[in-house]
Design an enzyme around this catalytic site. Structure first.
Site, PDB file in Angstrom:
ATOM      1  CG  HIS A 187     -15.883 -24.080   5.070  1.00 30.31           C
ATOM      2  ND1 HIS A 187     -14.627 -24.351   5.553  1.00 30.31           N
ATOM      3  CD2 HIS A 187     -15.701 -23.381   3.912  1.00 30.31           C
ATOM      4  CE1 HIS A 187     -13.723 -23.844   4.717  1.00 30.31           C
ATOM      5  NE2 HIS A 187     -14.351 -23.254   3.713  1.00 30.31           N
ATOM      6  CE  LYS A 205     -18.071 -27.309   8.064  1.00 25.37           C
ATOM      7  NZ  LYS A 205     -16.910 -27.832   8.825  1.00 25.37           N
ATOM      8  CD  GLU A 223     -12.743 -22.265   0.791  1.00 21.58           C
ATOM      9  OE1 GLU A 223     -11.866 -22.775   1.508  1.00 21.58           O
ATOM     10  OE2 GLU A 223     -13.725 -21.634   1.256  1.00 21.58           O
ATOM     11  CG  PHE A 233      -9.036 -33.076  11.119  1.00 18.93           C
ATOM     12  CD1 PHE A 233      -9.653 -32.461  10.038  1.00 18.93           C
ATOM     13  CD2 PHE A 233      -7.947 -32.448  11.701  1.00 18.93           C
ATOM     14  CE1 PHE A 233      -9.189 -31.242   9.546  1.00 18.93           C
ATOM     15  CE2 PHE A 233      -7.476 -31.225  11.216  1.00 18.93           C
ATOM     16  CZ  PHE A 233      -8.107 -30.629  10.130  1.00 18.93           C
ATOM     17  NE  ARG A 290     -11.465 -17.318   9.417  1.00 17.87           N
ATOM     18  CZ  ARG A 290     -11.491 -18.635   9.292  1.00 17.87           C
ATOM     19  NH1 ARG A 290     -12.172 -19.201   8.309  1.00 17.87           N
ATOM     20  NH2 ARG A 290     -10.844 -19.408  10.141  1.00 17.87           N
ATOM     21  CB  THR A 310     -12.450 -24.387  14.133  1.00 18.12           C
ATOM     22  OG1 THR A 310     -11.881 -23.401  13.264  1.00 18.12           O
ATOM     23  CG2 THR A 310     -12.659 -25.677  13.367  1.00 18.12           C
TER      24      THR A 310
HETATM   25  P1  CMP Z   1     -13.838 -26.073   8.366  1.00 20.07           P
HETATM   26  O1  CMP Z   1     -13.800 -24.592   8.546  1.00 20.07           O
HETATM   27  O2  CMP Z   1     -14.898 -26.610   7.481  1.00 20.07           O
HETATM   28  O3  CMP Z   1     -12.424 -26.561   7.820  1.00 20.07           O
HETATM   29  C1  CMP Z   1     -11.956 -27.877   8.071  1.00 20.07           C
HETATM   30  C2  CMP Z   1     -12.775 -28.626   9.063  1.00 20.07           C
HETATM   31  O4  CMP Z   1     -12.169 -29.731   9.655  1.00 20.07           O
HETATM   32  C3  CMP Z   1     -13.121 -27.724  10.232  1.00 20.07           C
HETATM   33  O5  CMP Z   1     -14.034 -26.734   9.812  1.00 20.07           O
HETATM   34  C4  CMP Z   1     -13.629 -28.744  11.249  1.00 20.07           C
HETATM   35  O6  CMP Z   1     -15.015 -29.027  11.096  1.00 20.07           O
HETATM   36  C5  CMP Z   1     -12.857 -30.010  10.881  1.00 20.07           C
HETATM   37  N1  CMP Z   1     -11.914 -30.404  11.917  1.00 20.07           N
HETATM   38  C6  CMP Z   1     -11.947 -31.546  12.628  1.00 20.07           C
HETATM   39  N2  CMP Z   1     -10.936 -31.615  13.486  1.00 20.07           N
HETATM   40  C7  CMP Z   1     -10.222 -30.466  13.340  1.00 20.07           C
HETATM   41  C8  CMP Z   1      -9.047 -29.936  13.977  1.00 20.07           C
HETATM   42  N3  CMP Z   1      -8.398 -30.605  14.927  1.00 20.07           N
HETATM   43  N4  CMP Z   1      -8.616 -28.727  13.570  1.00 20.07           N
HETATM   44  C9  CMP Z   1      -9.237 -28.048  12.589  1.00 20.07           C
HETATM   45  N5  CMP Z   1     -10.360 -28.503  11.947  1.00 20.07           N
HETATM   46  C10 CMP Z   1     -10.842 -29.696  12.337  1.00 20.07           C
END
Ligand code: CMP
Length: 140
Positions: free
Chosen positions: A116, A10, A127, A58, A86, A92
């Site tokens: 991600h 990212k 994806e 979000f 993962r 996350t």
């Molecule tokens: P990613 O795996 O890229 O998938 C969705 C993204 O949303 C996650 O990583 C986070 O960077 C972002 N995000 C922001 N707030 C939240 C939240 N509350 N729960 C999950 N993802 C979030």
């Protein structure tokens, strides 16, 4: 089984100049890069990629962040690639990520969380197809 998964480095991690360090984590764990490129996502692309999160509170911030600078998209291949990626990323929210994971070591916040990775075989296929044509991927 040998799988493929989509990984995005990212804008925060690209800006920190740690693309190579992150790729090394994947390679050291037995995953191989079979396709990669750098790109600046458009708002439309970011909204399309994260369409599953459209109704989440979000979503707007997520899209704004993902277009704030270039990203590095890559396809990783290897045994159990989806779960392995993962595990390497960690939770996350970097504040909850296990020590030694990519997010614990390189990420600042739940939005700026460095990487991600696809969360299922079905999403991995969707994806990967979002960013790559089949002739842009080369297994070894
Ligand atoms: P990613 O795996 O890229 O998938 C969705 C993204 O949303 C996650 O990583 C986070 O960077 C972002 N995000 C922001 N707030 C939240 C939240 N509350 N729960 C999950 N993802 C979030």
């Amino acid at each position: 089984a040998v799988e493929r998964t989509l990984s995005i480095i990212k804008p925060d991690a690209v800006a920190k100049n740690v693309i190579g360090q992150i790729i090394s984590r994947f390679e050291d764990a037995g995953l191989s890069v079979v396709g990669a490129r750098m790109l600046q996502l458009t708002r439309e692309q970011a909204e399309g990629f994260y369409a599953v999160h459209k109704e989440r509170p979000f979503f707007g911030e997520l899209v704004d962040f993902m277009i704030s600078g270039p990203v590095f998209v890559q396809v990783l291949e290897g045994e159990d690639a989806i779960a392995k990626n993962r595990d390497l990323m960690g939770a996350t929210n970097p504040k909850e990520a296990d020590p030694g994971t990519i997010r614990a070591d390189f990420a600042e916040s739940i939005d700026a969380n460095a990487v991600h990775g696809s969360d299922s075989a079905e999403n991995a296929r969707t994806e990967i197809d979002f960013f790559f044509k089949s002739d842009e991927l080369c297994s070894r």
